[in-house]
Write a protein that holds these residues in place. Structure first.
Motif, PDB file in Angstrom:
ATOM      1  N   SER A  64      69.833  81.501 106.775  1.00  0.00           N
ATOM      2  CA  SER A  64      69.387  80.752 105.597  1.00  0.00           C
ATOM      3  C   SER A  64      70.543  79.988 104.989  1.00  0.00           C
ATOM      4  O   SER A  64      71.700  80.387 105.107  1.00  0.00           O
ATOM      5  CB  SER A  64      68.856  81.700 104.517  1.00  0.00           C
ATOM      6  N   ARG A  65      70.205  78.927 104.305  1.00  0.00           N
ATOM      7  CA  ARG A  65      71.150  78.293 103.398  1.00  0.00           C
ATOM      8  C   ARG A  65      70.811  78.858 102.032  1.00  0.00           C
ATOM      9  O   ARG A  65      69.634  78.987 101.684  1.00  0.00           O
ATOM     10  CB  ARG A  65      70.992  76.782 103.420  1.00  0.00           C
ATOM     11  N   ALA A  66      71.826  79.224 101.277  1.00  0.00           N
ATOM     12  CA  ALA A  66      71.579  79.871  99.991  1.00  0.00           C
ATOM     13  C   ALA A  66      72.468  79.271  98.904  1.00  0.00           C
ATOM     14  O   ALA A  66      73.530  78.722  99.195  1.00  0.00           O
ATOM     15  CB  ALA A  66      71.829  81.371 100.095  1.00  0.00           C
ATOM     16  N   SER A  67      72.009  79.394  97.675  1.00  0.00           N
ATOM     17  CA  SER A  67      72.773  78.986  96.498  1.00  0.00           C
ATOM     18  C   SER A  67      72.724  80.102  95.471  1.00  0.00           C
ATOM     19  O   SER A  67      71.664  80.668  95.217  1.00  0.00           O
ATOM     20  CB  SER A  67      72.179  77.726  95.855  1.00  0.00           C
ATOM     21  N   GLN A  68      73.875  80.419  94.926  1.00  0.00           N
ATOM     22  CA  GLN A  68      73.982  81.382  93.833  1.00  0.00           C
ATOM     23  C   GLN A  68      74.437  80.632  92.595  1.00  0.00           C
ATOM     24  O   GLN A  68      75.288  79.747  92.675  1.00  0.00           O
ATOM     25  CB  GLN A  68      75.028  82.460  94.138  1.00  0.00           C
ATOM     26  N   ILE A  69      73.909  81.028  91.435  1.00  0.00           N
ATOM     27  CA  ILE A  69      74.343  80.468  90.162  1.00  0.00           C
ATOM     28  C   ILE A  69      74.925  81.608  89.334  1.00  0.00           C
ATOM     29  O   ILE A  69      74.209  82.554  88.976  1.00  0.00           O
ATOM     30  CB  ILE A  69      73.188  79.795  89.405  1.00  0.00           C
ATOM     31  N   TRP A  70      76.213  81.539  89.095  1.00  0.00           N
ATOM     32  CA  TRP A  70      76.929  82.538  88.302  1.00  0.00           C
ATOM     33  C   TRP A  70      77.193  81.969  86.911  1.00  0.00           C
ATOM     34  O   TRP A  70      77.519  80.784  86.779  1.00  0.00           O
ATOM     35  CB  TRP A  70      78.255  82.887  88.972  1.00  0.00           C
ATOM     36  N   VAL A  71      77.050  82.810  85.886  1.00  0.00           N
ATOM     37  CA  VAL A  71      77.283  82.379  84.511  1.00  0.00           C
ATOM     38  C   VAL A  71      78.167  83.386  83.784  1.00  0.00           C
ATOM     39  O   VAL A  71      78.085  84.594  84.019  1.00  0.00           O
ATOM     40  CB  VAL A  71      75.955  82.183  83.739  1.00  0.00           C
ATOM     41  N   ALA A  72      78.999  82.861  82.906  1.00  0.00           N
ATOM     42  CA  ALA A  72      79.836  83.721  82.065  1.00  0.00           C
ATOM     43  C   ALA A  72      78.988  84.214  80.908  1.00  0.00           C
ATOM     44  O   ALA A  72      78.359  83.418  80.205  1.00  0.00           O
ATOM     45  CB  ALA A  72      81.043  82.948  81.551  1.00  0.00           C
ATOM     46  N   GLN A  73      78.946  85.519  80.746  1.00  0.00           N
ATOM     47  CA  GLN A  73      78.185  86.136  79.659  1.00  0.00           C
ATOM     48  C   GLN A  73      79.081  87.136  78.947  1.00  0.00           C
ATOM     49  O   GLN A  73      80.111  87.540  79.496  1.00  0.00           O
ATOM     50  CB  GLN A  73      76.952  86.856  80.210  1.00  0.00           C
ATOM     51  N   PRO A  74      78.707  87.559  77.758  1.00  0.00           N
ATOM     52  CA  PRO A  74      79.485  88.620  77.118  1.00  0.00           C
ATOM     53  C   PRO A  74      79.538  89.818  78.081  1.00  0.00           C
ATOM     54  O   PRO A  74      78.528  90.215  78.640  1.00  0.00           O
ATOM     55  CB  PRO A  74      78.683  88.950  75.861  1.00  0.00           C
ATOM     56  N   GLY A  90      81.205  89.741  80.974  1.00  0.00           N
ATOM     57  CA  GLY A  90      81.615  89.317  82.310  1.00  0.00           C
ATOM     58  C   GLY A  90      80.675  88.319  82.952  1.00  0.00           C
ATOM     59  O   GLY A  90      79.682  87.901  82.369  1.00  0.00           O
ATOM     60  N   TRP A  91      81.010  87.961  84.154  1.00  0.00           N
ATOM     61  CA  TRP A  91      80.230  87.002  84.922  1.00  0.00           C
ATOM     62  C   TRP A  91      79.060  87.703  85.588  1.00  0.00           C
ATOM     63  O   TRP A  91      79.203  88.809  86.116  1.00  0.00           O
ATOM     64  CB  TRP A  91      81.119  86.338  85.974  1.00  0.00           C
ATOM     65  N   ARG A  92      77.893  87.049  85.565  1.00  0.00           N
ATOM     66  CA  ARG A  92      76.678  87.635  86.145  1.00  0.00           C
ATOM     67  C   ARG A  92      75.975  86.593  87.019  1.00  0.00           C
ATOM     68  O   ARG A  92      76.026  85.386  86.743  1.00  0.00           O
ATOM     69  CB  ARG A  92      75.705  88.094  85.057  1.00  0.00           C
ATOM     70  N   LEU A  93      75.298  87.085  88.033  1.00  0.00           N
ATOM     71  CA  LEU A  93      74.497  86.234  88.902  1.00  0.00           C
ATOM     72  C   LEU A  93      73.154  85.995  88.229  1.00  0.00           C
ATOM     73  O   LEU A  93      72.385  86.926  88.011  1.00  0.00           O
ATOM     74  CB  LEU A  93      74.306  86.894  90.271  1.00  0.00           C
TER      75      LEU A  93
END
Length: 122
Positions: free
Chosen positions: A94-104, A106-109
């Motif tokens: 598969s081709r895949a994309s993850q979106i990570w965001v900075a949250q209180p 730490g970083w979360r997917l």
């Protein structure tokens, strides 16, 4: 950006391969959504629960590229997996994309999306 997004990606892949639901609970945002190849959507609880009937036997990423922003990052990659679901062996590229965001805390997917690639000769 003061985070190693490649390390976050590797931590997620290792948690998946080990079916480490504790690590997945830590890595996934509360509003996490995965969008599968045929449009199905899994939330955080559903994603973690899949490991009751599902296990990876091999999971490899290649062609990993990261686009980093101030408080977000997108990871795009090719994933080759071998797995067992409800007793049936499967293999998928598969081709895949993850979106990570900075949250209180730490970083979360926050998001994950897959698109199957055609079978490739071994």
């Amino acid at each position: 950006m003061n985070v190693d997004v490649y390390a976050l990606h590797r931590a997620f892949v290792q948690a998946e391969l080990r079916a480490d639901t504790g690590a997945l609970r830590e890595l996934l945002a509360e509003d996490f959504r995965s969008i599968g190849d045929q449009g199905y959507v899994l939330d955080k609880a559903q994603w973690i629960a899949k490991f009751a009937d599902f296990a990876y036997t091999a999971l490899d990423s290649s062609d990993v590229e990261v686009s980093a922003y101030d408080r977000a990052a997108v990871v795009r990659y090719v994933q080759r997996s071998r797995s067992v679901w409800q007793g049936q062996a499967m293999a998928l590229t598969s081709r895949a994309s993850q979106i990570w965001v900075a949250q209180p805390g730490g970083w979360r997917l926050a998001g994950l999306q897959f698109s199957s690639l055609p079978d490739q000769p071994a």
